[in-house]
Motif scaffolding. Sequence first.
Motif, PDB file in Angstrom:
ATOM      1  N   ILE A 136      29.667  38.696  35.185  1.00 23.35           N
ATOM      2  CA  ILE A 136      28.440  39.101  35.886  1.00 23.35           C
ATOM      3  C   ILE A 136      28.001  38.001  36.841  1.00 23.35           C
ATOM      4  CG2 ILE A 136      25.967  39.536  35.566  1.00 23.35           C
ATOM      5  CD1 ILE A 136      26.742  41.090  33.015  1.00 23.35           C
ATOM      6  N   VAL A 137      27.999  36.756  36.360  1.00 27.32           N
ATOM      7  CA  VAL A 137      27.615  35.626  37.217  1.00 27.32           C
ATOM      8  C   VAL A 137      28.594  35.498  38.381  1.00 27.32           C
ATOM      9  CG1 VAL A 137      27.385  33.110  37.298  1.00 27.32           C
ATOM     10  CG2 VAL A 137      26.412  34.389  35.390  1.00 27.32           C
ATOM     11  N   GLY A 193      29.520  38.505  45.315  1.00 27.18           N
ATOM     12  CA  GLY A 193      28.950  39.646  46.009  1.00 27.18           C
ATOM     13  C   GLY A 193      29.712  40.939  45.793  1.00 27.18           C
ATOM     14  N   HIS A 194      30.780  40.919  45.013  1.00 30.47           N
ATOM     15  CA  HIS A 194      31.526  42.143  44.716  1.00 30.47           C
ATOM     16  C   HIS A 194      32.284  41.977  43.400  1.00 30.47           C
ATOM     17  CE1 HIS A 194      34.478  39.557  46.691  1.00 30.47           C
ATOM     18  NE2 HIS A 194      35.398  40.244  46.056  1.00 30.47           N
ATOM     19  N   LEU A 195      32.652  43.107  42.827  1.00 25.48           N
ATOM     20  CA  LEU A 195      33.423  43.108  41.585  1.00 25.48           C
ATOM     21  C   LEU A 195      34.903  43.254  41.885  1.00 25.48           C
ATOM     22  CD1 LEU A 195      31.295  45.487  39.359  1.00 25.48           C
ATOM     23  CD2 LEU A 195      31.696  43.075  38.954  1.00 25.48           C
ATOM     24  N   GLU A 196      35.702  42.624  41.091  1.00 28.07           N
ATOM     25  CA  GLU A 196      37.151  42.788  41.147  1.00 28.07           C
ATOM     26  C   GLU A 196      37.573  43.628  39.945  1.00 28.07           C
ATOM     27  OE1 GLU A 196      39.439  41.808  43.393  1.00 28.07           O
ATOM     28  OE2 GLU A 196      37.818  41.080  44.647  1.00 28.07           O
ATOM     29  N   PRO A 197      38.687  44.333  40.030  1.00 25.38           N
ATOM     30  CA  PRO A 197      39.114  45.157  38.890  1.00 25.38           C
ATOM     31  C   PRO A 197      39.325  44.355  37.605  1.00 25.38           C
ATOM     32  CG  PRO A 197      40.376  45.738  40.830  1.00 25.38           C
ATOM     33  CD  PRO A 197      39.546  44.540  41.193  1.00 25.38           C
ATOM     34  N   HIS A 198      39.794  43.130  37.722  1.00 24.28           N
ATOM     35  CA  HIS A 198      40.044  42.349  36.509  1.00 24.28           C
ATOM     36  C   HIS A 198      38.750  41.929  35.809  1.00 24.28           C
ATOM     37  CE1 HIS A 198      39.814  39.287  39.725  1.00 24.28           C
ATOM     38  NE2 HIS A 198      39.153  38.602  38.813  1.00 24.28           N
ATOM     39  N   ASP A 199      37.614  42.072  36.464  1.00 24.29           N
ATOM     40  CA  ASP A 199      36.333  41.753  35.828  1.00 24.29           C
ATOM     41  C   ASP A 199      36.010  42.731  34.694  1.00 24.29           C
ATOM     42  OD1 ASP A 199      35.936  39.608  37.522  1.00 24.29           O
ATOM     43  OD2 ASP A 199      34.708  40.744  38.932  1.00 24.29           O
ATOM     44  N   ALA A 200      36.645  43.880  34.684  1.00 16.88           N
ATOM     45  CA  ALA A 200      36.359  44.890  33.662  1.00 16.88           C
ATOM     46  C   ALA A 200      37.019  44.588  32.324  1.00 16.88           C
ATOM     47  CB  ALA A 200      36.833  46.250  34.156  1.00 16.88           C
ATOM     48  N   ALA A 251      39.813  50.702  36.127  1.00 17.77           N
ATOM     49  CA  ALA A 251      40.080  49.335  36.593  1.00 17.77           C
ATOM     50  C   ALA A 251      41.571  49.116  36.833  1.00 17.77           C
ATOM     51  CB  ALA A 251      39.566  48.323  35.573  1.00 17.77           C
ATOM     52  N   GLY A 252      42.401  49.614  35.928  1.00 15.38           N
ATOM     53  CA  GLY A 252      43.841  49.468  36.101  1.00 15.38           C
ATOM     54  C   GLY A 252      44.372  50.243  37.291  1.00 15.38           C
TER      55      GLY A 252
END
Length: 131
Positions: free
Chosen positions: A21-22, A28-35, A71-72
């Motif tokens: 989250i941090v 400023g954006h999420l990456e798939p591996h963040d899930a 995410a995958g």
Amino acid sequence: MSRRISQGVLVVGSIGVLINIVDAIEAGHLEPHDAFAALVLLGAGGELLEERRPRAAKALYAVASVLLVVAGSVAGARAWASFFRGTAYDWLDLGLGVLVVLYLAVGAGQLLAHLSRRASRSRGNARMLRE
């Protein structure tokens, strides 16, 4: 898995989610591996709830499955698109895309087998009622 291990995994997954989250706020954006930290968190939560709250555990497993597929798929699609364009790609994301396809194939096979067994039982019950 023992309860103590599941609790440890829950703590590690929670820390991973907070870190992601941090990181997402800074980037400023999420990456798939963040899930994937959330997947660990959901899996451990499902494991802990399985004995006392089986419906809640199933719900957590379902959310984890959907999150894994989404995410995958995003990571795999990006990597495969880069692979076919000849640009830089990540081997891990390529493999993740393949694993998601296999995961979906196994899930579809299990669903078809379940429906087939259910239909077979239904036909058998209908025969018994006719006799």
